[in-house]
Structures are given as C-alpha cells and as structure tokens.
Design a protein around this motif. Structure first.
Motif, PDB file in Angstrom:
ATOM      1  N   LEU A  10      12.953  44.214  30.966  1.00 24.21           N
ATOM      2  CA  LEU A  10      11.819  45.048  31.358  1.00 24.21           C
ATOM      3  C   LEU A  10      11.959  46.427  30.735  1.00 24.21           C
ATOM      4  N   ALA A  11      10.834  46.958  30.252  1.00 23.93           N
ATOM      5  CA  ALA A  11      10.846  48.266  29.599  1.00 23.93           C
ATOM      6  C   ALA A  11       9.746  49.142  30.177  1.00 23.93           C
ATOM      7  N   ASP A  12      10.020  50.433  30.196  1.00 29.76           N
ATOM      8  CA  ASP A  12       9.063  51.450  30.624  1.00 29.76           C
ATOM      9  C   ASP A  12       8.877  52.371  29.425  1.00 29.76           C
ATOM     10  N   THR A  13       7.660  52.472  28.882  1.00 29.75           N
ATOM     11  CA  THR A  13       7.462  53.254  27.660  1.00 29.75           C
ATOM     12  C   THR A  13       7.731  54.741  27.873  1.00 29.75           C
ATOM     13  N   ARG A  14       7.761  55.198  29.111  1.00 26.18           N
ATOM     14  CA  ARG A  14       8.094  56.606  29.380  1.00 26.18           C
ATOM     15  C   ARG A  14       9.588  56.858  29.229  1.00 26.18           C
ATOM     16  N   ARG A  15      10.386  55.800  29.329  1.00 25.86           N
ATOM     17  CA  ARG A  15      11.851  55.901  29.220  1.00 25.86           C
ATOM     18  C   ARG A  15      12.361  54.695  28.437  1.00 25.86           C
ATOM     19  N   LEU A  16      11.815  54.498  27.247  1.00 27.66           N
ATOM     20  CA  LEU A  16      12.093  53.291  26.481  1.00 27.66           C
ATOM     21  C   LEU A  16      13.576  53.147  26.148  1.00 27.66           C
ATOM     22  N   GLU A  17      14.251  54.276  25.965  1.00 32.15           N
ATOM     23  CA  GLU A  17      15.674  54.228  25.599  1.00 32.15           C
ATOM     24  C   GLU A  17      16.531  53.576  26.687  1.00 32.15           C
ATOM     25  N   ASP A  18      16.028  53.515  27.916  1.00 30.42           N
ATOM     26  CA  ASP A  18      16.811  52.936  29.013  1.00 30.42           C
ATOM     27  C   ASP A  18      17.013  51.426  28.860  1.00 30.42           C
TER      28      ASP A  18
END
Length: 201
Positions: free
Chosen positions: A113-121
């Motif tokens: 799962l990815a969040d484009t606001r914190r993609l590096e996570d």
C-alpha cells in the motif's frame, strides 16, 4: 506457490487457500484494507500510540492516527471457485521489520500500500519483496484531498520493475480491495508460470 487444502478444516477438499501479505508504511491503511475485505472478524494487534513511540514513529501526515499494529492483522476472503485468501497485515514501522521475514514464509505474494503524500514510506516494502522475488502489486490508497497521480507516474517514482502492477484503490471499500487482491493473484500466477517455464526451457 503456498497452498492449504481446506479439508483440514472440514471444507471442500478442492478448495485452495493462499497467503497474502499487506505491507507498506506507517498509517497507509493496511489495517483498514484487511478489515474492509475480510469475511470474518479480523484479528488485530493494535496498541495506542504512546509518548515513547513518538520519538521513533514518524507521524507526519497521519497526525490523527491514534493506534498502530504491533504484530499483524489477519483476515480471510473467498474470491471465487473455492479460492480463499488469508491476509496478513504487517506492521509499518521499521522497528517491527524483523517480523516481515517470518510473515513472508509461504506467501503467494504481497500488496504494497502506498500514500502519494508519503510515497517514500513504501520503499522498504518494495525493496523487501523485490530482493526476495516475492510477487507484489503496489496499491495506491487514494486518500481524500491527496493529489492524484496516474499508475505510470507512481511506477516511475518507485522505479518498479517493468510488469509490476500499480493500481489505484480505496482501502475502505470492499470491492476496491477485492480488485487489488485479484490483480495480485493474477500477477503472481503469471510470474510463477514464467519461472516454471524457465526451469524446463
């Protein structure tokens, strides 16, 4: 490919159960996704965020988050024709990564799962599955108010291998979550078939 015959549990001997990991960064929606798609009451190992944890857990972008998974989430969903998926949600913080090796044993594949606001996570999860040659798809959880990016943009930003699927989803929505899982099963099937053909070619 990991499988388990359900006749062990008293069900149809032709039924197949596959293990799927749900991984990604802290606060990206792993517990939400497992809960949305599971046909059983999901097992959760959540604890309240503490002041001690604030010094090691980066809560930027997820300031309203009050709990965190400390071991795993577990759920189950039947897709079709007796195919069941056992879902194991991994903890997101790096201090719990030692659990990932254990959880990944026998897994068919993973959803990152990815969040484009914190993609590096999600980079650590992508690296983990790439290095272990575990099939995975990247599912972009479309949070309200977050800027929308296309699948190709996300794929380039994460420098994914060609053929690794990127899908947009809403982790809160059961149908959206099911589509992600179906894409993963299809992708993993293609990868395992290709590897099998390589060994006999």
């Amino acid at each position: 490919m990991a499988s388990e015959r359900s006749d062990v549990q008293g069900g149809d001997s032709n039924a197949l159960a596959l293990k799927i990991l749900i991984a990604g960064g802290f606060g990206v929606g792993k517990t939400t996704l497992v809960g949305a798609v599971s046909e059983i009451r999901p097992l959760r190992t959540e604890e309240q965020l503490s002041e001690v944890g604030e010094s090691v857990d980066d809560t930027e972008g997820v300031a309203r988050k009050t709990t965190t998974t400390v071991a795993m989430d577990f759920g189950r969903i039947t897709i079709r024709n007796g195919l069941s998926l056992y879902l194991f949600g991994t903890p997101g913080q790096d201090r719990f990564w030692f659990l990932w090796d254990e959880l990944s044993q026998g897994a068919l594949g993973a959803v990152v799962l990815a969040d484009t606001r914190r993609l590096e996570d999600c980079f650590p999860a992508v690296d983990f599955f790439e290095h272990r040659r575990i099939p995975f798809v990247v599912a972009v959880n479309c949070f309200p108010g977050a800027r929308t990016y296309g699948a190709q943009d996300v794929s380039r930003a994460l420098d994914l291998d060609r053929g690794t699927p990127v899908v947009l989803c809403d982790a809160r929505d059961r149908d959206s979550g099911k589509e992600v899982l179906i894409r993963l099963v299809e992708h993993a099937g293609r990868m395992y078939t290709a590897r099998l053909l390589d060994t006999v070619g």
